[in-house]
Write a protein that holds these residues in place. Structure first.
Motif, mmCIF file in Angstrom:
data_model
loop_
_atom_site.group_PDB
_atom_site.id
_atom_site.type_symbol
_atom_site.label_atom_id
_atom_site.label_comp_id
_atom_site.label_asym_id
_atom_site.label_seq_id
_atom_site.Cartn_x
_atom_site.Cartn_y
_atom_site.Cartn_z
ATOM 1 N N THR A 101 0.818 -1.218 0.000
ATOM 2 C CA THR A 101 0.000 0.000 0.000
ATOM 3 C C THR A 101 0.849 1.263 0.000
ATOM 4 O O THR A 101 0.604 2.202 -0.769
ATOM 5 C CB THR A 101 -0.951 0.016 1.207
ATOM 6 O OG1 THR A 101 -1.779 -1.150 1.163
ATOM 7 C CG2 THR A 101 -1.838 1.252 1.182
ATOM 8 N N ILE A 105 0.786 3.978 -3.046
ATOM 9 C CA ILE A 105 0.337 5.357 -2.850
ATOM 10 C C ILE A 105 1.456 6.345 -3.204
ATOM 11 O O ILE A 105 1.229 7.350 -3.894
ATOM 12 C CB ILE A 105 -0.133 5.573 -1.403
ATOM 13 C CG1 ILE A 105 -1.448 4.817 -1.161
ATOM 14 C CG2 ILE A 105 -0.312 7.065 -1.093
ATOM 15 C CD1 ILE A 105 -1.926 4.863 0.276
ATOM 16 N N LEU A 123 -7.336 7.922 0.722
ATOM 17 C CA LEU A 123 -7.668 6.540 0.378
ATOM 18 C C LEU A 123 -9.087 6.268 0.874
ATOM 19 O O LEU A 123 -9.363 6.376 2.070
ATOM 20 C CB LEU A 123 -6.667 5.589 1.034
ATOM 21 C CG LEU A 123 -6.626 4.140 0.513
ATOM 22 C CD1 LEU A 123 -6.214 4.118 -0.958
ATOM 23 C CD2 LEU A 123 -5.650 3.315 1.341
ATOM 24 N N THR A 125 -12.963 3.999 0.512
ATOM 25 C CA THR A 125 -13.661 2.795 0.077
ATOM 26 C C THR A 125 -15.119 2.869 0.506
ATOM 27 O O THR A 125 -15.505 3.742 1.285
ATOM 28 C CB THR A 125 -13.005 1.534 0.665
ATOM 29 O OG1 THR A 125 -13.517 0.371 -0.003
ATOM 30 C CG2 THR A 125 -13.279 1.397 2.157
ATOM 31 N N ALA A 139 -13.324 7.651 4.368
ATOM 32 C CA ALA A 139 -12.036 8.229 3.960
ATOM 33 C C ALA A 139 -11.534 9.149 5.078
ATOM 34 O O ALA A 139 -12.326 9.812 5.723
ATOM 35 C CB ALA A 139 -12.204 9.028 2.664
ATOM 36 N N ASP A 140 -10.303 9.124 5.408
ATOM 37 C CA ASP A 140 -9.186 8.509 4.750
ATOM 38 C C ASP A 140 -8.825 7.215 5.503
ATOM 39 O O ASP A 140 -8.905 7.176 6.725
ATOM 40 C CB ASP A 140 -8.034 9.518 4.762
ATOM 41 C CG ASP A 140 -6.736 9.029 4.188
ATOM 42 O OD1 ASP A 140 -6.713 8.029 3.469
ATOM 43 O OD2 ASP A 140 -5.709 9.660 4.471
ATOM 44 N N ALA A 143 -3.890 7.075 3.770
ATOM 45 C CA ALA A 143 -2.999 7.817 2.875
ATOM 46 C C ALA A 143 -2.305 8.975 3.575
ATOM 47 O O ALA A 143 -1.133 9.258 3.320
ATOM 48 C CB ALA A 143 -3.783 8.336 1.670
ATOM 49 N N ALA A 283 -9.983 0.006 -2.538
ATOM 50 C CA ALA A 283 -10.122 1.433 -2.231
ATOM 51 C C ALA A 283 -9.516 2.252 -3.362
ATOM 52 O O ALA A 283 -8.676 1.771 -4.117
ATOM 53 C CB ALA A 283 -9.421 1.757 -0.913
ATOM 54 N N LEU A 285 -7.475 5.829 -4.470
ATOM 55 C CA LEU A 285 -6.691 6.973 -4.012
ATOM 56 C C LEU A 285 -7.294 8.198 -4.695
ATOM 57 O O LEU A 285 -6.954 8.526 -5.842
ATOM 58 C CB LEU A 285 -5.215 6.811 -4.362
ATOM 59 C CG LEU A 285 -4.298 7.914 -3.801
ATOM 60 C CD1 LEU A 285 -4.323 7.916 -2.278
ATOM 61 C CD2 LEU A 285 -2.863 7.731 -4.302
ATOM 62 N N LYS A 294 -6.668 0.370 -5.107
ATOM 63 C CA LYS A 294 -5.873 -0.536 -4.264
ATOM 64 C C LYS A 294 -6.757 -1.696 -3.810
ATOM 65 O O LYS A 294 -7.698 -1.520 -3.041
ATOM 66 C CB LYS A 294 -5.348 0.219 -3.035
ATOM 67 C CG LYS A 294 -4.655 -0.672 -1.995
ATOM 68 C CD LYS A 294 -3.396 -1.313 -2.545
ATOM 69 C CE LYS A 294 -2.684 -2.155 -1.484
ATOM 70 N NZ LYS A 294 -3.413 -3.413 -1.169
#
Length: 333
Positions: A101, A105, A123, A125, A139-140, A143, A283, A285, A294
């Motif tokens: 990950t 990223i 990031l 989902t 989110a997040d 990231a 997910a 970005l 991802k």
């Protein structure tokens, strides 16, 4: 026809899982082409061929223990890096990987670049609620672990656009993950973020939401910094696994409990179908110039095919363009 670049060397069961997922996606989505990046001998051992599948063979791969920045700098011939490079070079429209990950990223951010106006990509989902088939955008998830109020405020804007596209909700309700519902609860980061979100005309902010209420469906978007969001996600995964383990153990204890287990089996299936988010696939970005998806490191072939579908949906509905338009309006003002 959309072209999806896929790193097939990232999952725990690579490349079998990814190639099986690609096969499922190509069977269902007739308007995509997949460009798969990976090691020749391992790909050929699987033997997948399709008229809309192209292979690009690589010499290296990024593994889970690789340092993110070092891997990005030194492993230029790795399948993940070459897949992202294909998007950068306009040979593909989106990229999907189940690999490291941090490296993904980092490489995605530096190679594809941020949408104009984005401070830091998030990031995000879809996450399940207590109502079967109903989800919210979370989110997040990791990231940005050193977020500022301005970054989280912008995550609310990006999350709103994601909810519009992924959930088909015209005016998504946005909540801020916190230890209490009062505006002054939490750290300085969260108190200041609360204030910014309340003043933000781009989001329908409903206030702070405690972790125990995030799955009750009151919010369509839940905003958190990457550190907090990642802990919440992994806590949920751990609790889900623990409940499953304990239930199986207790049901198998005696003949009577086994009979009871058979009787409640339909209800348990419904419970799993309602609360299991694994079928989402992965997910995004959100905030980079091309869709970067991802997938889970422990992904299954079905989940990986879902990740490819997510990438396709974002291309069809122009996620990058929609985020850009919203941010440009703010810039113009």
């Amino acid at each position: 026809m959309y072209k999806i670049a896929v790193d097939v060397m990232g999952s725990d069961d690579a490349p079998v899982c990814e190639l099986s997922g690609i096969k499922l996606a190509l069977e269902e989505l007739t308007h995509i082409k997949v460009i798969a990046f990976g090691k020749k001998e391992e790909i050929e051992a699987y033997g997948l061929k399709h008229e809309r599948l192209e292979y690009v063979y690589t010499d290296d791969k990024i593994i889970g223990t690789d340092d993110a920045t070092t891997a990005f700098r030194l492993k230029k011939s790795a399948s993940m890096i070459m897949a992202i490079q294909a998007v950068k070079d306009k040979k593909a429209d989106a990229v999907v990987s189940a690999g490291n990950t941090g490296a993904y990223i980092t490489a995605g951010l530096f190679m594809l670049g941020r949408i104009k106006g984005i401070r830091r990509p998030a990031l995000a989902t879809l996450f399940p609620t207590a109502t079967k088939g109903k989800y919210f955008v979370f989110a997040d998830l990791g990231a940005v672990v050193d977020a500022t109020p301005e970054i989280l405020n912008q995550t609310g804007i990006v999350g709103t656009q994601l909810a519009k596209i992924m959930l088909n909700i015209e005016h998504p309700k946005v909540g801020l993950l916190n230890i209490g519902e009062e505006d002054k609860k939490g750290t300085t980061l969260y108190v200041e973020t609360n204030k910014l979100l309340r003043e933000n005309h781009k989001v329908d902010f409903i206030g702070n939401i405690e972790p125990r209420y995030i799955m009750d469906g009151r919010a369509n978007v839940i905003v958190a910094d990457g550190f907090t969001g990642n802990i919440a996600l992994k806590s949920y995964e751990g609790m889900q696994q623990t409940i499953t383990t304990v239930l199986k153990r207790e049901i198998m204890k005696s003949f009577g409990t086994k009979i009871g287990g058979l009787l409640i089996k339909p209800a348990l299936k419904e419970l799993k179908a309602t609360l299991d988010y694994e079928g989402i696939g992965g997910a995004v970005l959100a905030g980079v110039k091309s869709p970067l998806i991802k997938a889970h490191g422990t992904t299954t072939s079905f989940q990986f095919s879902s990740a490819i579908k997510i990438a396709t949906t974002f291309l069809e509905k122009d996620l990058v363009g929609e985020i850009t338009k919203v941010l440009e309006k703010d810039t113009d003002k």
